[in-house]
Each structure stands twice: as structure tokens, then as C-alpha cells.
Design a protein around this motif. Structure first.
Motif, PDB file in Angstrom:
ATOM      1  N   LEU A 166      10.730   4.740 -13.948  1.00  0.00           N
ATOM      2  CA  LEU A 166       9.792   3.656 -14.216  1.00  0.00           C
ATOM      3  C   LEU A 166      10.204   2.917 -15.491  1.00  0.00           C
ATOM      4  O   LEU A 166      10.245   1.682 -15.527  1.00  0.00           O
ATOM      5  CB  LEU A 166       8.381   4.237 -14.359  1.00  0.00           C
ATOM      6  CG  LEU A 166       7.251   3.237 -14.498  1.00  0.00           C
ATOM      7  CD1 LEU A 166       7.201   2.321 -13.293  1.00  0.00           C
ATOM      8  CD2 LEU A 166       5.913   3.968 -14.632  1.00  0.00           C
ATOM      9  N   THR A 167      10.535   3.698 -16.542  1.00  0.00           N
ATOM     10  CA  THR A 167      10.934   3.084 -17.802  1.00  0.00           C
ATOM     11  C   THR A 167      12.150   2.201 -17.589  1.00  0.00           C
ATOM     12  O   THR A 167      12.195   1.053 -18.050  1.00  0.00           O
ATOM     13  CB  THR A 167      11.304   4.189 -18.821  1.00  0.00           C
ATOM     14  OG1 THR A 167      10.307   5.197 -18.753  1.00  0.00           O
ATOM     15  CG2 THR A 167      11.389   3.630 -20.223  1.00  0.00           C
ATOM     16  N   LEU A 218       3.563   2.290  -4.396  1.00  0.00           N
ATOM     17  CA  LEU A 218       2.238   1.976  -4.931  1.00  0.00           C
ATOM     18  C   LEU A 218       2.360   1.413  -6.348  1.00  0.00           C
ATOM     19  O   LEU A 218       1.638   0.491  -6.730  1.00  0.00           O
ATOM     20  CB  LEU A 218       1.381   3.255  -4.932  1.00  0.00           C
ATOM     21  CG  LEU A 218      -0.123   3.060  -5.001  1.00  0.00           C
ATOM     22  CD1 LEU A 218      -0.616   2.207  -3.856  1.00  0.00           C
ATOM     23  CD2 LEU A 218      -0.834   4.411  -4.974  1.00  0.00           C
ATOM     24  N   THR A 219       3.304   1.970  -7.120  1.00  0.00           N
ATOM     25  CA  THR A 219       3.540   1.471  -8.468  1.00  0.00           C
ATOM     26  C   THR A 219       3.948   0.003  -8.430  1.00  0.00           C
ATOM     27  O   THR A 219       3.441  -0.819  -9.197  1.00  0.00           O
ATOM     28  CB  THR A 219       4.660   2.289  -9.148  1.00  0.00           C
ATOM     29  OG1 THR A 219       4.416   3.673  -8.915  1.00  0.00           O
ATOM     30  CG2 THR A 219       4.713   2.012 -10.636  1.00  0.00           C
ATOM     31  N   GLN A 277      -3.399   3.205   2.868  1.00  0.00           N
ATOM     32  CA  GLN A 277      -2.461   4.199   3.400  1.00  0.00           C
ATOM     33  C   GLN A 277      -1.513   4.703   2.303  1.00  0.00           C
ATOM     34  O   GLN A 277      -1.229   5.900   2.220  1.00  0.00           O
ATOM     35  CB  GLN A 277      -1.666   3.580   4.558  1.00  0.00           C
ATOM     36  CG  GLN A 277      -0.587   4.484   5.115  1.00  0.00           C
ATOM     37  CD  GLN A 277      -1.129   5.720   5.793  1.00  0.00           C
ATOM     38  OE1 GLN A 277      -1.910   5.655   6.720  1.00  0.00           O
ATOM     39  NE2 GLN A 277      -0.707   6.884   5.316  1.00  0.00           N
ATOM     40  N   LEU A 278      -1.036   3.780   1.468  1.00  0.00           N
ATOM     41  CA  LEU A 278      -0.152   4.184   0.361  1.00  0.00           C
ATOM     42  C   LEU A 278      -0.864   5.152  -0.565  1.00  0.00           C
ATOM     43  O   LEU A 278      -0.285   6.156  -1.000  1.00  0.00           O
ATOM     44  CB  LEU A 278       0.296   2.952  -0.434  1.00  0.00           C
ATOM     45  CG  LEU A 278       1.490   2.175   0.093  1.00  0.00           C
ATOM     46  CD1 LEU A 278       1.746   0.964  -0.783  1.00  0.00           C
ATOM     47  CD2 LEU A 278       2.740   3.051   0.131  1.00  0.00           C
ATOM     48  N   ALA A 279      -2.114   4.839  -0.876  1.00  0.00           N
ATOM     49  CA  ALA A 279      -2.867   5.702  -1.779  1.00  0.00           C
ATOM     50  C   ALA A 279      -3.031   7.089  -1.148  1.00  0.00           C
ATOM     51  O   ALA A 279      -2.891   8.113  -1.821  1.00  0.00           O
ATOM     52  CB  ALA A 279      -4.233   5.082  -2.071  1.00  0.00           C
ATOM     53  N   GLY A 281       2.814  -5.695  -9.040  1.00  0.00           N
ATOM     54  CA  GLY A 281       2.836  -6.981  -8.349  1.00  0.00           C
ATOM     55  C   GLY A 281       1.495  -7.688  -8.400  1.00  0.00           C
ATOM     56  O   GLY A 281       1.406  -8.896  -8.216  1.00  0.00           O
ATOM     57  N   LEU A 282       0.424  -6.924  -8.655  1.00  0.00           N
ATOM     58  CA  LEU A 282      -0.894  -7.554  -8.738  1.00  0.00           C
ATOM     59  C   LEU A 282      -1.036  -8.434  -9.976  1.00  0.00           C
ATOM     60  O   LEU A 282      -1.820  -9.370  -9.983  1.00  0.00           O
ATOM     61  CB  LEU A 282      -1.992  -6.482  -8.739  1.00  0.00           C
ATOM     62  CG  LEU A 282      -2.368  -5.941  -7.359  1.00  0.00           C
ATOM     63  CD1 LEU A 282      -3.294  -4.755  -7.488  1.00  0.00           C
ATOM     64  CD2 LEU A 282      -3.036  -7.031  -6.525  1.00  0.00           C
TER      65      LEU A 282
END
Lengths: 523, 334
Positions: free
Chosen positions: A308-309, A501-502, A286-288, A507-508
Motif C-alpha cells: 500500500l505504501t 476494496l482498498t 460482495q467485496l466487503a 477511488g471514492l
């Protein structure tokens, strides 16, 4: 250093009781304590059943897909609870795609139960936190000697009886530790409960601080939360401290898993697959989907790269500092195993059980005091203004991360140091190396792997942390987690999907490390 | 500990706080809680007109308040722009704002949208009104906020949670106008209708469109944002209490900080923002109503017609915020 936040929070109980506090006392406090307690119990029970059940299946049975499912079931750890929460809301709320589809096909009166409820929150957190129990239970079941189980079976006990009376009691310390972790996480959560409108103490700390502008009442609430945390720490300690069930002689061979056929195999595969789908495949899918739509609609924040940085730099600083401290503490413990040092190490590892909201409040009060008493003195000394050193910078935030996640790095580093034989220390010292040199030239190279793991773990935990970040972030300083909170608090699911999603992607990393470790230790 | 904390503070100070240099000539520093975070077209117009540069920093209201308080007399901010009168009132009470007043401001902005003590001034109007599903509800069935407590709405009402400041301000204004006892009766009647509580105005509107509930209370600009994307969205606003007190309004507004370094420029900017040309840009960027009645209204929301505003001074939102929160707790409104 780590004690300061805790002491600051506890000392707030001696402050005058303001109007807000009295009001809370009269109307909500009882309810907040009750709802927090119920949530923690519910998540504890949910993770216990799901985590233990799945671990039992993959250890004791063989069924189609087991080899993949065994490690895939750890993946949901990569999804922050608040991300899981908003994805499910987006999917299953009344105006969401699932219910709209159901109404179209089955008629207007069809309704799913309301997700914004106690059971909804418990379901979300169970899906995210069951891997803690699953991981520990799986290890415990796998390390059990098959002999005890076979003996019980030969005495005519059924599988169920054996499981209840032999397997479970032997694994109990691991199960309690896993459940305690899940409970700590549930209690510390802010994003999920706030989005679901479920009131807990953590959510109330934020609400009183930012909604009623009453720091003191917020701090007093935080101290109630602290009591909860201490209770959980005790629970976890007792479970670990309890004597392990001794196994006579050498560990016998593990019980060979039995082959499942037909309906049994189908049921086993289906239950693992269903959990994995609900807890990982569905939310990530769903996020994708949303992220693709967000890209199409040009909803990516223009400053996303900078965001992000900034998040990564902040997390990296926290991770490196945490590991540096962990090495120092662990090494000190190794050199001088005095009770004092051991106590400090124990104390430092308590931080993980403290909810971010408590730490944030505890960090900010002393820092603000330093800023307003020390800074003017320094200015007079230096002759030019220096501004706000702490409350105006990310220092307070990094400090909070350290308090919270030092335990994570400390455990990893201690474990790797513990594997090095003390005779190596003696050898290095006898060759004339001083303690510092021995650490640098002998120990650090040997524990490089452990250090890397520790850095990754703290890095990811820091990135995902929400409540302390919200309360302490310096001005105009957003992180991915803050960005997600700002979008989801206005229910902009699609806009929140890219940062979410990032975070899941990052987290993976530690989950992959975990999976490799657990596969490495497989039979 | 202090050694590394110092190092950190210096290292991160660059990304976090900002140094306290003396401001450059002709600039204004704005802290803004509006959802655009200071990306306001009106700011560009001001710079074009006067040559004064505007530096703006965004954050949510609570954060900006804490920030200003923590910075004290060291603050780089000249102007605080916040949403909800309750937040501005709190900032004024904490001594964070200084007097901002001129005949021009008084002429541009109606009295009930300004602080009676002249410490802040409303720039846009956000009406919190009844929204209904156009396929299921006829406007004749609606009348007042209070009437939403009628049993005919049982199970058909959506409300935002009471912890949100928009609802606190709505209740606070009611308390100011008619006292706590009557307001509590109203809220208890709403609660007796078992409303669905949803913590987002956008989601309430979507729930009304999907048929989860038939009526709700939200700010108008949320509907504006949805209609701009989807003109067929089946929800319309109803202006309540038109025979009596008028529809509840709140503001986003601005004040000059107590320790502003660029006071004259800040004052000039606020005056400019109350003028009809700037008002239109400021309000249109978010489908809000301009606070200045002379300014034109965006055509998308002009269709909703003119309405009578509640002329209780919006400062009530701050004065009775705590009372409103406590009332909601007593009445079981979560």
C-alpha cells in the motif's frame, strides 16, 4: 518528451516484420481489430443509453429518492472496470453462489447466460463507464433553456418527440464527449478483457510481449491500437469543436421538473436504484464480504502494508510531477499564447486517450536504448558501474503515468487559471513582480483548490492503472493493481478482494470531489 | 526532461532496481517465478546446512525473462527458477543461462526432465491430466487426451484458454511426439465438442465440481490445493495414455544465469535442490511431484497412485511453443 513514446511506437511499423507478426497477420489481426471495434461500439452504445436515460430522469422529473440518487449515480466511477469484472464473475459464474442457488431452488437445468462473453464484457464496462455520459448529459440538460422545450410542447409535440428533436440535439456535443471518454477507457482496458477471456488489441499487446517474447510484434500491435485511439480523439475533438447551439438572448429559466406519481414514480426510482445497485452497491458489498472472509482466513498478504505504501508513494510522485508540469505548461500558455505553445499544450493532453499498453511499449523502447548506449559512456566517465538507470527503476513507470495522465492535471489547472482575470497579472507585473514571482505569489494561492483536485485525480488514476504498470513495473515492485491482476488471473477472487476494496475506497476521493462540484453548481 | 528523470531515477532506484554492488561473500541471488516467490522451505534448509544466504526475488516468468535480458551482464541474479519448461527453454535460447551439470544431477533427475544441452534442470513435476466429476463420470469412460474429442463429451468439456503456457506446452509436446497434422486433428475434435473455455485451472476444477462440465484438463497441484481445504471435493484425476505415451508432464526448474557472480554457490544450491530431502520439501510446498523419483510424495497426492509419465523431453515445450500457438489459432482454439 511526450512525443517520444508515440514516435517510438509508430516507427516500429518500419521494423522488419517478424515471424510472429506474420502469424498474427494471417490468423488473428483481423479478428482482434474486429473484436476491439465491436467492444468499443458496444460500450459506446451502452453508456449512451444508460447515461443519457438516467440524466434525463433526474433532470426533468421529480420522484422519490431523486435528491440522493442524483449524486449516488456518480459513485460507480470509483470502481475500476477490472474489479467490477472479477466481482461479477465470482457472483454469477456457474459455480458461483447465484447460479448454485438457482439450481438448488429451480432445478439442475437452470442456467444464466455465460458472462465470459462479448455481452458480459460490454455489460461490465457499461456499468463502470456510464457516469461519464451521465455527468456530462446531466449538466447539458440542466443548462438548457426551458423556453425551447416549452415552445416545442406548445406546438403540440409529445414529450418523446420533444426529447428526440429538441433536447437531444442540443445536448449532442456533451453526449459525444462523454461517450468518447467511455470508448477510450474501454479500448485501453486490459484487466477486464483478460479475465473474461475476450481478446482485444490491448490484451494481445500483453500476450505477445509476455507470451511470445516478441517486443517488436507487440509494438506493431500497439501501433494498430494507436490508430484506434487517434480516431477517438478526432471524434471527441469534433464534438467539442462543433458550434454550440446558440440560445437566443439570455439563458431563460430552466424547465421546472415535473412531478411523477404512482407507477411512473416507481419506475423512475426503480431504474435509478437498479443501476446503482448493479454498478456499485452489489460489487462493493460482495467485496466487503470477501474481504471479511479473507481477513478470517488470514489471506492478507504479509507485505500488504508495504504494498500500500509503495503504491501510494508511486502515485504521489506521479501526481505531484504531473501537476508541476501542468502548472508550467498552463502558465506558459497564459504568458505566451503563441500557436506553438498552444500546440504543445494540446499535444500533451492527448496522452489520456492513449491506452496504457501503447505508452508502456513506447516508453520502454527508448529507455532501454538509453540504458544500453548512454550508461556505458557514463560509466567510463565516472569510473564506476551505475547499473540500469531507467529500465531497472520506477522512472520508466512514472514517465508512462505522466504521459497518460498529464492531460487530467492540465485540464484542471487550466480551468482554474482561466478563472483569474488577466488584469491581476498586469497588476502584479506593474508592481515589479517577475513572471515567476507573480506565479508563486498571486496565481498559485488562487488556484490552490484546482491544484488539489488535479493532484487527487492523477493520484487515483495512477493507482488504478493496470496495463502500463504490468509491463513496466520494476523488478519485485508490486502495486495494488498488480496484486489484483496476479490474484484474478488465477481466479482467486477472495484473495483479490482486499487490495480491490482498498482501490475502490481511494477511488471514492475524486468522486466525492466531483459530487461536491456538481452539487455546488446545482440550481 | 533528463534532469528530473535523473532525480527520479536516483530517488526511486532505492525502491525499484537495486544497486550493482559486488555480492557479499557466500550468498546466492535467486529470481523465482514459483508461486511462493522464493518463500521455499528448502532454501532455509540449504542455509542451515551450508551457511550460504539466499536472497530471492519473485515475479512472473515473462517478467523475469525480460528483466534478465535487460540487465545483461549487470544482473545481480545467480539463479533463475521458472515454471514451465517453455520459459526455461526461451531463457536458454536467449543466452541467459550457463551450463549446469554434474554426475549427481544426472543421477538425481531423469533425463527427460533436464535440458539436453544442460542449461537447466527440472526440480518439480507438474502433470497436466484429465480431471473428472466423480459423481457423473466413471473412470472406465476415459482413456486418452485424444479421446476427449469423442462426440460423447460434447458440451461436457472444460479447457483453459490456449493463450496460457500450460496448454501451449501440452500441444507442443504432442506436436513433438506425433507431428502437427495429427495434433491438429485432436485439437479440432476437442473444439467440435464446444468446450467451455475458462482462464484458470482452479475455476475449471470448480466448474467440474459444480456440474458445468464433467471433464477437463488441469495441473494436478491445483486439485491438491483444493482437497487440502475440502476433502469431499468431488473431482479426481485420471491418468491418460497409460497404454501409450503416458501422461503429459511439465516442470518448474532452475538454471544458473550466464553472468552469475556466485557461480560455485549457485551450483551447490541447484545440486542440493535435486537431492531427495530437498526435493520433498520443494514439491510438497505446492502439492507437486518431486522430479527425483527417490523422493517421497506428499500423502495427499500419493493417493492418486503411480502413473506413467510421457518421457518426451520437456524441452519440446519450448521448441514447439510457437508452432503450438499457431496450431491453436488455426484450429479455432482461443
Amino acid at each position: 518528451m511526450l512525443a517520444v513514446p508515440i514516435l517510438a511506437v509508430v516507427s516500429s511499423l518500419t521494423f522488419p516484420k517478424g515471424e510472429v507478426w506474420l502469424h498474427l497477420w494471417r490468423t488473428q489481426l483481423f479478428e482482434l481489430v474486429g473484436s476491439t471495434f465491436l467492444l468499443v461500439i458496444g460500450v459506446g452504445a451502452g453508456t449512451l443509453v444508460v447515461g443519457t436515460g438516467l440524466a434525463w430522469l433526474v433532470v426533468h422529473y421529480r420522484f422519490p429518492g431523486r435528491s440522493v440518487l442524483e449524486w449516488a449515480l456518480i459513485l460507480p466511477l470509483a470502481v475500476p472496470a477490472y474489479v467490477m469484472g472479477f466481482v461479477f464473475l465470482g457472483l454469477f459464474e456457474y459455480s458461483g453462489p447465484v447460479q448454485t442457488g438457482l439450481r438448488r431452488s429451480l432445478g439442475e437445468g437452470v442456467r444464466l447466460p455465460e458472462l465470459r462473453s462479448y455481452w458480459g464484457v460490454v455489460l461490465m464496462m457499461t456499468l463502470v463507464f456510464y457516469p461519464y455520459v451521465y455527468l456530462l448529459a446531466r449538466t447539458a440538460f440542466r443548462d438548457q433553456s426551458g423556453a425551447a422545450i416549452e415552445t416545442a410542447r406548445s406546438l403540440g409535440w409529445s414529450r418523446a418527440q420533444t426529447f428526440l428533436h429538441v433536447t437531444l440535439p442540443m445536448a449532442r456535443p456533451s453526449l459525444v464527449a462523454g461517450v468518447a471518454l467511455a470508448m477510450m477507457e474501454a479500448m485501453a482496458d486490459f484487466g477486464t478483457v483478460a479475465t473474461f477471456g475476450y481478446r482485444t488489441l490491448t490484451e494481445a499487446v500483453y500476450r505477445v510481449w509476455y507470451g511470445m517474447f516478441d517486443r517488436i510484434a507487440a509494438t506493431q500491435l500497439a501501433s494498430v491500437l494507436l490508430l484506434f485511439a487517434l480516431a477517438l480523439i478526432l471524434l471527441e475533438r469534433r464534438s467539442r469543436g462543433r458550434a454550440r447551439f446558440t440560445q437566443t438572448g439570455r439563458r431563460g429559466p430552466a424547465l421546472a421538473p415535473s412531478e411523477l406519481r404512482g407507477w411512473g414514480a416507481a419506475a423512475a426510482t426503480a431504474s435509478c436504484l437498479a443501476t446503482l445497485t448493479l454498478a456499485f452497491l452489489l460489487p462493493v458489498g460482495q467485496l466487503a464480504w470477501w474481504a471479511a472472509a479473507a481477513l478470517r482466513d488470514g489471506q492478507i498478504a504479509p507485505a500488504f502494508g508495504a504494498l500500500l505504501t509503495r503504491t501510494c508513494v508511486l502515485a504521489a510522485v506521479a501526481a505531484l510531477l504531473a501537476c508541476l508540469l501542468a502548472v508550467l505548461l498552463a502558465y506558459a500558455g497564459r504568458l505566451h499564447g503563441t500557436p506553438t505553445v498552444r500546440f504543445v499544450v494540446q499535444f500533451a493532453s492527448m496522452g489520456y486517450a492513449l491506452p496504457g499498453a501503447v505508452i508502456a511499449v513506447g516508453v520502454l523502447l527508448p529507455l532501454a536504448w538509453v540504458d544500453h548506449t548512454v550508461a556505458p559512456l557514463l560509466e567510463r566517465g565516472l569510473g564506476h558501474p551505475i547499473g540500469l538507470l531507467f529500465t531497472g527503476s520506477a522512472a520508466g513507470l512514472v514517465l508512462a503515468y505522466l504521459v497518460r495522465f498529464l492531460a487530467v492535471s492540465l485540464q484542471t489547472v487550466e480551468a482554474s487559471l482561466g478563472k483569474i482575470s488577466p488584469s491581476l497579472d498586469d497588476a502584479a507585473r506593474s508592481l515589479g513582480a517577475r513572471a515567476g514571482a507573480a506565479l508563486r505569489r498571486v496565481h498559485l494561492p488562487l488556484i490552490r483548490g484546482g491544484l488539489m483536485t488535479a493532484v487527487i485525480l492523477v493520484f487515483v488514476e495512477t493507482m488504478k492503472e493496470m496495463p502500463a504498470t504490468l509491463l513496466l513495473r520494476p523488478f519485485g515492485f508490486n502495486t495494488l493493481a498488480v496484486e489484483i491482476w496476479e490474484r484474478t488471473s488465477e481466479a482467486m477472487w477472495q484473495e483479490a478482494s482486499v487490495p480491490a476494496l482498498t482501490l475502490v475506497g481511494v477511488g471514492l476521493l475524486p468522486v466525492i470531489v466531483l459530487v461536491r462540484l456538481s452539487l455546488g453548481s446545482s440550481r | 526532461m533528463s534532469a528530473w528523470a535523473w532525480t527520479l531515477a536516483v530517488a526511486l532506484g532505492v525502491g525499484g532496481g537495486f544497486g550493482v554492488g559486488m555480492g557479499e561473500a557466500a550468498e546466492v541471488v535467486v529470481y523465482s517465478a514459483r508461486s511462493h516467490y522464493g518463500q521455499e522451505p528448502a532454501f532455509e534448509a540449504f542455509t542451515k546446512k551450508t551457511g550460504i544466504q539466499i536472497k530471492s526475488f519473485g515475479g512472473d516468468s515473462g517478467q523475469l525473462f525480460e528483466r534478465l535480458k535487460a540487465e545483461g551482464d549487470k544482473t545481480p541474479a545467480d539463479i533463475l527458477i521458472s515454471v514451465d519448461a517453455g520459459n526455461l527453454w526461451n531463457a536458454a535460447r536467449a543466452g541467459l543461462l550457463s551450463r549446469v551439470d554434474s554426475p549427481e544431477i544426472q543421477a538425481n533427475i531423469p533425463a527427460h526432465l533436464r535440458d539436453p544441452d544442460h542449461r537447466w534442470v527440472g526440480l518439480t513435476v507438474r502433470a497436466r491430466t484429465i480431471m473428472y466429476n466423480t459423481r457423473k463420470v466413471r473412470p472406465e469412460e476415459l482413456s486418452t487426451y485424444e479421446a476427449l474429442g469423442d462426440p460423447k463429451w460434447k458440451g461436457r468439456l472444460c479447457l483453459r484458454t490456449s493463450s496460457h503456457i500450460y496448454n501451449q506446452s501440452l500441444l507442443a509436446t504432442m506436436i513433438k511426439r506425433q507431428g502437427e497434422a495429427r495434433t491438429e486433428i485432436t485439437v479440432r475434435a476437442w473444439m467440435a465438442n464446444m468446450p467451455t473455455l475458462i482462464n484458470s485451472d482452479t475455476k475449471i476444477l470448480e466448474a467440474i465440481a459444480a456440474g458445468q462440465c464433467d471433464v477437463g484438463l488441469t495441473n494436478t497441484y491445483y486439485l491438491g490445493r483444493i482437497l487440502a481445504k475440502d476433502a469431499s471435493f468431488p473431482v479426481a484425476p485420471f491418468w491418460p495414455n497409460q497404454q501409450t505415451s503416458g501422461a503429459h508432464v511439465n516442470i518448474s526448474g532452475a538454471g544458473v544465469t550466464a553472468h552469475a557472480r556466485n557461480r560455485a554457490e549457485a551450483f551447490k544450491l541447484i545440486e542440493f535442490l535435486t537431492s531427495p530431502e530437498a526435493q520433498q520439501m520443494f514439491a510438497d510446498s505446492n502439492f507437486e511431484y518431486p522430479a527425483n523419483p527417490q523422493a517421497a510424495v506428499d500423502p495427499l497426492i500419493a493417493r492418486w497412485g503411480k502413473f506413467k509419465q510421457d518421457d518426451t523431453n520437456v524441452a519440446a515445450a519450448g521448441e514447439f511453443q510457437a508452432a503450438a500457438t499457431r496450431l491453436a489459432d488455426r484450429a479455432g482454439y482461443k
